[in-house]
Structure formats: structure tokens, C-alpha cells
Design an enzyme around this catalytic site. Structure first.
Site, PDB file in Angstrom:
ATOM      1  N   GLY A 115     -15.029   8.197 -29.069  1.00 46.12           N
ATOM      2  CA  GLY A 115     -15.095   7.272 -27.959  1.00 46.12           C
ATOM      3  C   GLY A 115     -16.501   7.224 -27.373  1.00 46.12           C
TER       4      GLY A 115
ATOM      5  N   GLY B 285     -16.948  16.292 -29.602  1.00 44.07           N
ATOM      6  CA  GLY B 285     -16.938  17.267 -28.514  1.00 44.07           C
ATOM      7  C   GLY B 285     -18.029  17.053 -27.493  1.00 44.07           C
TER       8      GLY B 285
ATOM      9  N   CYS C  56     -25.230   6.674 -23.033  1.00 42.09           N
ATOM     10  CA  CYS C  56     -23.792   6.505 -22.821  1.00 42.09           C
ATOM     11  C   CYS C  56     -23.467   5.157 -22.196  1.00 42.09           C
ATOM     12  CB  CYS C  56     -23.224   7.654 -21.987  1.00 42.09           C
ATOM     13  SG  CYS C  56     -23.512   9.277 -22.732  1.00 42.09           S
TER      14      CYS C  56
END
Length: 223
Positions: free
Chosen positions: A73, A153, A171
Site C-alpha cells: 500500500g 513493513g 509518501c
């Protein structure tokens, strides 16, 4: 009831991204009810990774750093030398937790590990990861769950060339400031092994494992 153990695999050297990613996928696809849960620690060669829903406009100037489209994701992030990456390969159904529980445990484990270095940090409800008091991001988070098991992770910025983050919107956030342990606590010990010890201990405790021993093998598992 059998003992719950989270094994650590500490990979040696700077790792290329693709083989590690493929090994995570294979481990997840081939594991069964008895396969151990593992935490893989490593440093990567420089790479940008773009999440499943990643938007191309967040990759500004990749230059000579490769961009890899991946199955986690989130948006685009950077991995490279001086950054501690931890891949979390856990059977969530066996552990009896959901994805949100795992995200919270990872974020809080990073917060607690940073507190041991006198760095105050916190997660944000609107943006996964961990942030210092100024709002700068010091750790990234991105997961994938398949067959009830997690992979991908966290990444913790330790002692990095932070200028590479200017080549992306980290991000997916335009203008987000990024920092590392060196900038936040230059006097603190930044030994990677000690950080692995701290993170693994915190995460194992939060997820209810009895121990988190280090495997002798410092290579990817043979599958």
C-alpha cells in the site's frame, strides 16, 4: 499452547530490492500453518518504490535511482544506505490480530525505540509512519497482506543522504520534510545492530511473542 517466537533474519551487506521483494512474496505464498513468523532487517541499495495506488506525479526527478512498482500500500518512498528496513512476515490469522493492530504495533515500536535515543516521536492518524515533534518524518510504513499473512513493513531513517527525498513527494505528501536519527540526536549511538535489538524487542512484546531470537543465517531463505 506452543511458544510464540518472532525470528529475526539480519541480512548482510547492501541488498538489491528486487530479490528481497521476490523472496518476501515467495515466503508468503509458500508458508503453511507451521511456518515461523520472521522479521527481516537489512539496508537496501538506493531505490524508489511506488505503491499499488501510487501516482506518477509524486515521482519528481528520479535521476539515476531506479523506480520499482511494488505490491504494498501507499505512495512512493525511498530506500537506501543508512536506512534500517524491517520486513514483517507474520501470519496475522494465527496471531489473532488485524492489519490495523499490526500497523499500530509497528508504529508504536518505532516510537518506543526512538524514545530510548531521547527522540520524541509520534504516529499520525492521517498519514502512516512516525514523525518527530517538528512534523518531519523519520520512519515510513507500508504493508501488504495476502492469504492472511503480512509482508513489506517499515523503514527507519538512521544516517542518510536526505537530499534524495527531494526527488519525490515522500509518501505522496508535497513538501514533506524528512529527517533521520543523526539530525535528531547526533550524540546518540546509531549502531544498526542495537536498533535491530530495540525494534525487535519492542515489536515482539507488543504482538505477544515470547522471544525474538536472531537466526544464524544472514542470507535470504532458500525457498
Amino acid at each position: 499452547m506452543s511458544e510464540k517466537i518472532l525470528y529475526q533474519r539480519r541480512l548482510a551487506g547492501l541488498q538489491d530490492y528486487q530479490p528481497v521483494w521476490q523472496a518476501m512474496q515467495a515466503y508468503t505464498d509458500q508458508r503453511d500453518a507451521d511456518s515461523p513468523d520472521e522479521l527481516w532487517f537489512l539496508e537496501h541499495q538506493a531505490v524508489f518504490t511506488q505503491g499499488q495506488a501510487g501516482k506518477a506525479e509524486h515521482i519528481l526527478m528520479p535521476g539515476d535511482i531506479p523506480v520499482v512498482q511494488v505490491d504494498r500500500g501507499g505512495q512512493v518512498t525511498y530506500h537506501g544506505p543508512g536506512q534500517l528496513v524491517g520486513y514483517v512476515l507474520i501470519d496475522l490469522r494465527r496471531l489473532g490480530i488485524g492489519v490495523r493492530d499490526l500497523v499500530t504495533a509497528i508504529e508504536q515500536s518505532i516510537v518506543d525505540a526512538l524514545a530510548e535515543l531521547s527522540i520524541a516521536a509520534h504516529p499520525r492518524a492521517d498519514a502512516p509512519g512516525v514523525y518527530v515533534q517538528s512534523g518531519a518524518k523519520i520512519a515510513q510504513l507500508g504493508l501488504r497482506v495476502r492469504r492472511g499473512c503480512s509482508f513489506h513493513g517499515l523503514s527507519l531513517n538512521v544516517d542518510m543522504d536526505l537530499s534524495v527525498f527531494q526527488r519525490i513527494n515522500p509518501c505522496g505528501h508535497v513538501g514533506m520534510e524528512v529527517t533521520d536519527i543523526l539530525r535528531q540526536a547526533p550524540q546518540q549511538n546509531r549502531d544498526m545492530a542495537r536498533l535491530m535489538d530495540s525494534l525487535s524487542r519492542q515489536l515482539a512484546t507488543r504482538l505477544g511473542y515470547s522471544s525474538s531470537p536472531v537466526l544464524d543465517d544472514d542470507q535470504l531463505p532458500e525457498l
